[in-house]
Design a protein around this motif. Sequence first.
Motif, PDB file in Angstrom:
ATOM      1  N   VAL A 303       1.373   1.018  13.509  1.00 39.25           N
ATOM      2  CA  VAL A 303       2.052   2.226  13.976  1.00 39.25           C
ATOM      3  C   VAL A 303       1.378   2.639  15.283  1.00 39.25           C
ATOM      4  O   VAL A 303       0.226   3.078  15.288  1.00 39.25           O
ATOM      5  N   SER A 304       2.089   2.479  16.393  1.00 42.07           N
ATOM      6  CA  SER A 304       1.464   2.659  17.700  1.00 42.07           C
ATOM      7  C   SER A 304       0.944   4.076  17.923  1.00 42.07           C
ATOM      8  O   SER A 304      -0.098   4.265  18.562  1.00 42.07           O
ATOM      9  N   HIS A 305       1.647   5.090  17.416  1.00 36.93           N
ATOM     10  CA  HIS A 305       1.160   6.468  17.570  1.00 36.93           C
ATOM     11  C   HIS A 305      -0.188   6.642  16.874  1.00 36.93           C
ATOM     12  O   HIS A 305      -1.098   7.283  17.409  1.00 36.93           O
ATOM     13  N   ASP A 306      -0.314   6.070  15.685  1.00 38.40           N
ATOM     14  CA  ASP A 306      -1.575   6.171  14.942  1.00 38.40           C
ATOM     15  C   ASP A 306      -2.700   5.452  15.687  1.00 38.40           C
ATOM     16  O   ASP A 306      -3.826   5.951  15.783  1.00 38.40           O
ATOM     17  N   LYS A 307      -2.398   4.265  16.217  1.00 37.45           N
ATOM     18  CA  LYS A 307      -3.393   3.492  16.949  1.00 37.45           C
ATOM     19  C   LYS A 307      -3.826   4.204  18.224  1.00 37.45           C
ATOM     20  O   LYS A 307      -4.985   4.117  18.639  1.00 37.45           O
ATOM     21  N   CYS A 308      -2.890   4.897  18.845  1.00 32.83           N
ATOM     22  CA  CYS A 308      -3.190   5.658  20.055  1.00 32.83           C
ATOM     23  C   CYS A 308      -4.205   6.765  19.758  1.00 32.83           C
ATOM     24  O   CYS A 308      -5.201   6.920  20.467  1.00 32.83           O
ATOM     25  N   VAL A 309      -3.963   7.515  18.698  1.00 32.50           N
ATOM     26  CA  VAL A 309      -4.884   8.588  18.303  1.00 32.50           C
ATOM     27  C   VAL A 309      -6.230   7.999  17.875  1.00 32.50           C
ATOM     28  O   VAL A 309      -7.296   8.533  18.233  1.00 32.50           O
ATOM     29  N   GLU A 310      -6.193   6.905  17.139  1.00 36.10           N
ATOM     30  CA  GLU A 310      -7.433   6.251  16.703  1.00 36.10           C
ATOM     31  C   GLU A 310      -8.271   5.833  17.903  1.00 36.10           C
ATOM     32  O   GLU A 310      -9.499   5.984  17.904  1.00 36.10           O
ATOM     33  N   HIS A 311      -7.623   5.304  18.925  1.00 38.17           N
ATOM     34  CA  HIS A 311      -8.339   4.893  20.137  1.00 38.17           C
ATOM     35  C   HIS A 311      -8.980   6.096  20.821  1.00 38.17           C
ATOM     36  O   HIS A 311     -10.138   6.023  21.272  1.00 38.17           O
ATOM     37  N   PHE A 312      -8.267   7.190  20.905  1.00 37.02           N
ATOM     38  CA  PHE A 312      -8.808   8.415  21.499  1.00 37.02           C
ATOM     39  C   PHE A 312     -10.063   8.868  20.757  1.00 37.02           C
ATOM     40  O   PHE A 312     -11.091   9.186  21.381  1.00 37.02           O
ATOM     41  N   VAL A 313      -9.994   8.883  19.437  1.00 33.00           N
ATOM     42  CA  VAL A 313     -11.139   9.295  18.622  1.00 33.00           C
ATOM     43  C   VAL A 313     -12.317   8.345  18.844  1.00 33.00           C
ATOM     44  O   VAL A 313     -13.472   8.782  18.997  1.00 33.00           O
ATOM     45  N   ASP A 314     -12.057   7.046  18.883  1.00 30.64           N
ATOM     46  CA  ASP A 314     -13.121   6.067  19.103  1.00 30.64           C
ATOM     47  C   ASP A 314     -13.763   6.237  20.475  1.00 30.64           C
ATOM     48  O   ASP A 314     -14.977   6.068  20.630  1.00 30.64           O
ATOM     49  N   CYS A 315     -12.953   6.560  21.481  1.00 30.82           N
ATOM     50  CA  CYS A 315     -13.493   6.764  22.820  1.00 30.82           C
ATOM     51  C   CYS A 315     -14.457   7.944  22.859  1.00 30.82           C
ATOM     52  O   CYS A 315     -15.470   7.913  23.574  1.00 30.82           O
ATOM     53  N   ILE A 316     -14.158   8.976  22.083  1.00 31.90           N
ATOM     54  CA  ILE A 316     -15.059  10.123  22.002  1.00 31.90           C
ATOM     55  C   ILE A 316     -16.345   9.740  21.284  1.00 31.90           C
ATOM     56  O   ILE A 316     -17.454   9.989  21.768  1.00 31.90           O
ATOM     57  N   ASP A 319     -18.211   6.900  23.284  1.00 26.88           N
ATOM     58  CA  ASP A 319     -18.346   7.163  24.717  1.00 26.88           C
ATOM     59  C   ASP A 319     -17.733   6.026  25.538  1.00 26.88           C
ATOM     60  O   ASP A 319     -18.375   5.464  26.434  1.00 26.88           O
ATOM     61  N   LYS A 320     -16.478   5.697  25.242  1.00 27.14           N
ATOM     62  CA  LYS A 320     -15.755   4.636  25.941  1.00 27.14           C
ATOM     63  C   LYS A 320     -14.703   5.233  26.870  1.00 27.14           C
ATOM     64  O   LYS A 320     -14.218   6.342  26.647  1.00 27.14           O
ATOM     65  N   GLN A 321     -14.317   4.473  27.873  1.00 27.56           N
ATOM     66  CA  GLN A 321     -13.230   4.864  28.761  1.00 27.56           C
ATOM     67  C   GLN A 321     -11.898   4.590  28.065  1.00 27.56           C
ATOM     68  O   GLN A 321     -11.657   3.473  27.615  1.00 27.56           O
ATOM     69  N   PRO A 322     -11.016   5.577  27.926  1.00 27.75           N
ATOM     70  CA  PRO A 322      -9.712   5.324  27.308  1.00 27.75           C
ATOM     71  C   PRO A 322      -8.934   4.259  28.065  1.00 27.75           C
ATOM     72  O   PRO A 322      -9.053   4.141  29.287  1.00 27.75           O
ATOM     73  N   ILE A 323      -8.132   3.471  27.343  1.00 28.92           N
ATOM     74  CA  ILE A 323      -7.316   2.430  27.974  1.00 28.92           C
ATOM     75  C   ILE A 323      -6.323   3.048  28.959  1.00 28.92           C
ATOM     76  O   ILE A 323      -6.231   2.598  30.111  1.00 28.92           O
TER      77      ILE A 323
END
Length: 352
Positions: A303-316, A319-323
């Motif tokens: 589910v791309s929306h879920d993966k998008c939010v998951e990536h945001f949380v992981d970046c926080i 301490d990663k640069q968002p895609i």
Amino acid sequence: MPNRVKKSDRIRVGIIGAGIGAFHARGYSKCPAAQIEAICDLDTDRAGKLAAEFGVKKVFSDYRVMLDQEKLDAISVCTPNHLHAKVAVDALQAGCHVLCEKPLSVNAEEGKKIVQAAYKAKTKFMVGMNNRFRGDAQVLKQYIEAGELGDIYYARCAWIRRSGIPGMGSWFTQKQFAGGGPLIDIGVHALDLTLYLMGNPKPSSVFGTTFAKFGPKGKGLGAWGTHIKGGKFDVEDLAVAQIRFKNGAVLAMEASWAQHIEKDRMYAEVYGDKAGGTLEPLRIFTEKFGQKTDITPQFPNVVSHDKCVEHFVDCIRLDKQPIPTGDQALDVMKILDAVYTSSKTGESVKIV
């Protein structure tokens, strides 16, 4: 000062806008590292229903009060487009990491305010370009980065609907609130996804045209949004454009809410000197041993929306640069602005 979140901390999240914000809430609810602390919407009944669905205790009608009273680490901005800049900048200045719904704003000038505020705040900022996180898109991106397509010199993309004008007469169909029609609403998804696959080349010029053949007649209505009888429609219902890039590549794009076509479609196609790739469905066209060869890779069903939010949380947390970076989102807005300007002048528009 920006929040400092340790890997072991649960990220305290607030959602502003309970419409598309429901997709964000679902994504956060699936992230063990995140906790939704508050939901804000001018319609407190709608906010309350969403809060009840996800076990959120705090509901606000004023996001500024929420930012002041709650110690939040991150904010999802899910408001109508014209409010993105004001709300996102306020959240960034409050020290929050920000996930902003697409598009970045109503135009590049407003979008630049957000990007500059994000740099100044030194927090994470990301635009919710969820199509980048589709399983098929990620697999095709892997092939591209491995050099399997070679030098990508041409691409095509579109999101076109047969009958899908959202919220006729609401903010969706008013330029002052939305910034435009299907180009900025759904075309932005196809454009961003294709730019991502191309390696985010810098745009140099745009030639575009827009049409309004259905909306002014009250035709082409879709199921999304609330239709307001007698409401205003002053945006396009079809946009087409050719975009040139500084590396010499060219992209042809199309976006429509209403058009006499067989069926709704969204596609992204990229063509390199070694192979071509498409996402409708995922296929790669190349040659092996002098013979035409088609490859149909397998990809994860996510589910791309879920993966998008998951990536945001992981970046926080990590301490990663968002895609999807703020600068990339700003380039997208510059292209959209140029399409609208080109349509008015009938001439190609340079982007600096």
